[in-house]
Design a protein around this motif. Sequence first.
Motif, mmCIF file in Angstrom:
data_model
loop_
_atom_site.group_PDB
_atom_site.id
_atom_site.type_symbol
_atom_site.label_atom_id
_atom_site.label_comp_id
_atom_site.label_asym_id
_atom_site.label_seq_id
_atom_site.Cartn_x
_atom_site.Cartn_y
_atom_site.Cartn_z
ATOM 1 N N VAL A 1 0.851 -1.182 0.000
ATOM 2 C CA VAL A 1 0.000 0.000 0.000
ATOM 3 C C VAL A 1 0.894 1.241 0.000
ATOM 4 C CG1 VAL A 1 -0.199 0.012 2.542
ATOM 5 C CG2 VAL A 1 -1.965 1.110 1.170
ATOM 6 N N GLU B 1 -5.572 7.094 -4.378
ATOM 7 C CA GLU B 1 -6.949 6.893 -3.892
ATOM 8 C C GLU B 1 -7.749 6.028 -4.849
ATOM 9 O OE1 GLU B 1 -8.122 10.933 -3.417
ATOM 10 O OE2 GLU B 1 -7.075 11.113 -1.488
ATOM 11 N N GLN C 1 -6.141 2.247 -4.804
ATOM 12 C CA GLN C 1 -6.103 1.430 -3.588
ATOM 13 C C GLN C 1 -7.211 1.775 -2.588
ATOM 14 O OE1 GLN C 1 -2.097 2.302 -2.231
ATOM 15 N NE2 GLN C 1 -2.737 4.019 -0.985
ATOM 16 N N HIS C 2 -8.031 2.790 -2.941
ATOM 17 C CA HIS C 2 -9.142 3.210 -2.078
ATOM 18 C C HIS C 2 -8.680 3.553 -0.668
ATOM 19 C CE1 HIS C 2 -11.464 1.896 -5.454
ATOM 20 N NE2 HIS C 2 -10.971 0.676 -5.336
ATOM 21 N N LYS C 3 -7.459 4.006 -0.562
ATOM 22 C CA LYS C 3 -6.946 4.473 0.736
ATOM 23 C C LYS C 3 -6.135 5.724 0.467
ATOM 24 C CE LYS C 3 -6.401 0.174 3.228
ATOM 25 N NZ LYS C 3 -5.584 -0.983 3.035
ATOM 26 N N THR C 4 -6.345 6.757 1.267
ATOM 27 C CA THR C 4 -5.629 8.013 1.060
ATOM 28 C C THR C 4 -4.299 7.968 1.799
ATOM 29 O OG1 THR C 4 -7.747 9.115 0.994
ATOM 30 C CG2 THR C 4 -5.816 10.528 1.255
#
Length: 484
Positions: free
Chosen positions: A71, A91, A94-97
């Motif tokens: 990540v 974003e 990986q749908h994570k900031t």
Amino acid sequence: MKFMNRREFIHDSAALSALLAGLNQMPVQGKEKAKAVKKSDVNDQLRIAVVGVNGRGKEHVSGFAGRPDCVVATICDADEAVIGEAMRIAEKKQHKTPKFEQDIRKVMEDKTIDIVSIATPNHWHALAAIWAMQAGKDVYVEKPVSHNISEGRRIVETARMLNRICQTGTQIRSSTGVREAMDFLHSGELGKVQVSRGLCYKTRNSIGKVDGPQEPPKTMNYDLWCGPAPFKPPHRKTEHGTVHYDWHWFWDYGNGDLGNQGIHQMDVARWGLGKNELAKSVISVGGRFGYVDDGQTANTQICVFDYGDSELIFEVRGLKTDPYKNARVGNVFHCAEGYLVLGSYEGAIAFDPNGQVIKKFGGGGDHFSNFLQAVRSRKMEDLHADILEGHLSSALCHLGNISYRLGKPQPFSQKSHAFGDDKEAYETLARMEQHLKTNSVPLDQTSYQVGRKLAFDPKSERLVHDKEADAMLTREYRKGFEIS
Ligand SMILES: NC(=O)c1ccc[n+]([C@@H]2O[C@H](COP(=O)([O-])OP(=O)(O)OC[C@H]3O[C@@H](n4cnc5c(N)ncnc54)[C@H](O)[C@@H]3O)[C@@H](O)[C@H]2O)c1
């Protein structure tokens, strides 16, 4: 009995090695943290910090984000104005900031980070890589891995001493087509490689001239941007809030196109030649032709490296040009029984002496995947571009530039004796002159820089009896950013 998970293993062995190594180069905060590196119980995803995201760093983000095994946890840039797109890529994939960090030293302190992926300007590469490894992290570092020869060797030593995995960002090394072409060359089917030629024919326009020192953008921590380089105002355009990219053409930060696009083809040139050391001598000629601007580095350059039984010739052309044997940014290996041309990142063609095609090679690869696999296996042999390869090929570029910078101007109208009895080198110079004429450079009124011929000892990586050139193997490091 409790088995260590991957991150515990990586950090434990690194912490031990780091302590043994004495940690003489870490920023103070980093030293304390590195000593405190301890087991962590988080999941098995590798946590990556990408450092420098204006240009190439976005591709690092894209290459790492969205994989199940890692990540992008942090995005670090000295200029907060440039991070938007890198954030969006992360974003989306990986749908994570990721967290944003402006100060690279904080990234080193963060013990949840496993990997530091470096795409800063060249003058930062070695220091950032060394700091990261001392803090127990593995490193992916862009090419050229160093800004000078001495610091490049220090990265290799640090990686070895601390058992860190350190990949050079020469992604061609992961291309299956090129790997097969290199195996073919090394098999001897074309006979011995006599001349290994690297080509960097890439048009580079004038960067213009500014009226004295400029203000760095307010969004940028300019002290951190300069890092190991002298702290002086930018002498290039800063409009649209940017001082980015054009640093390549200033000696304090960049290494010209030889050490920009050129290092990729220099690496392939040395790889094909099968040389795992630097050359015995070098001479470089060239200049910055076709326009007058603030740039300092050559936009037209030839370097000739003597390997005793073979030679490596490198050509840089920044003005418009025809290709050489169909290659512009590529390589030509002139062999006893034919030649091999690499014209792109993924392809190569072998020819017989009459120009008939013998074999074609194609296919790409994923350099980031190769790196992650080696981080898991803990075997540097698994890397396609271990830091030693990066150091040697970067160092060839630096050697060429040292010769060039120590040169003297000579009118084109005078016959050149620069290359002794080396016919290939004179043929290359004649083509360079023709190329400049085609670009309307008035050769009869123009001089070029004829570099100093440097004798080099590949074992000690020092110049032979040349104190002035030897001094250029390193630089003056700014306080707080030293590589000793
Ligand atoms: N492998 C490749 O194909 C490839 C392609 C392009 C560039 N590169 C390499 O990538 C590197 C970056 O090139 P670029 O074109 O993206 O340059 P750039 O100037 O556009 O971007 C560099 C970024 O690094 C940031 N930076 C500078 N100092 C920093 C610091 N101390 N901490 C955090 N960020 C810092 C800058 O603010 C900038 O945003 C160069 O070394 C270049 O040679 C490699």
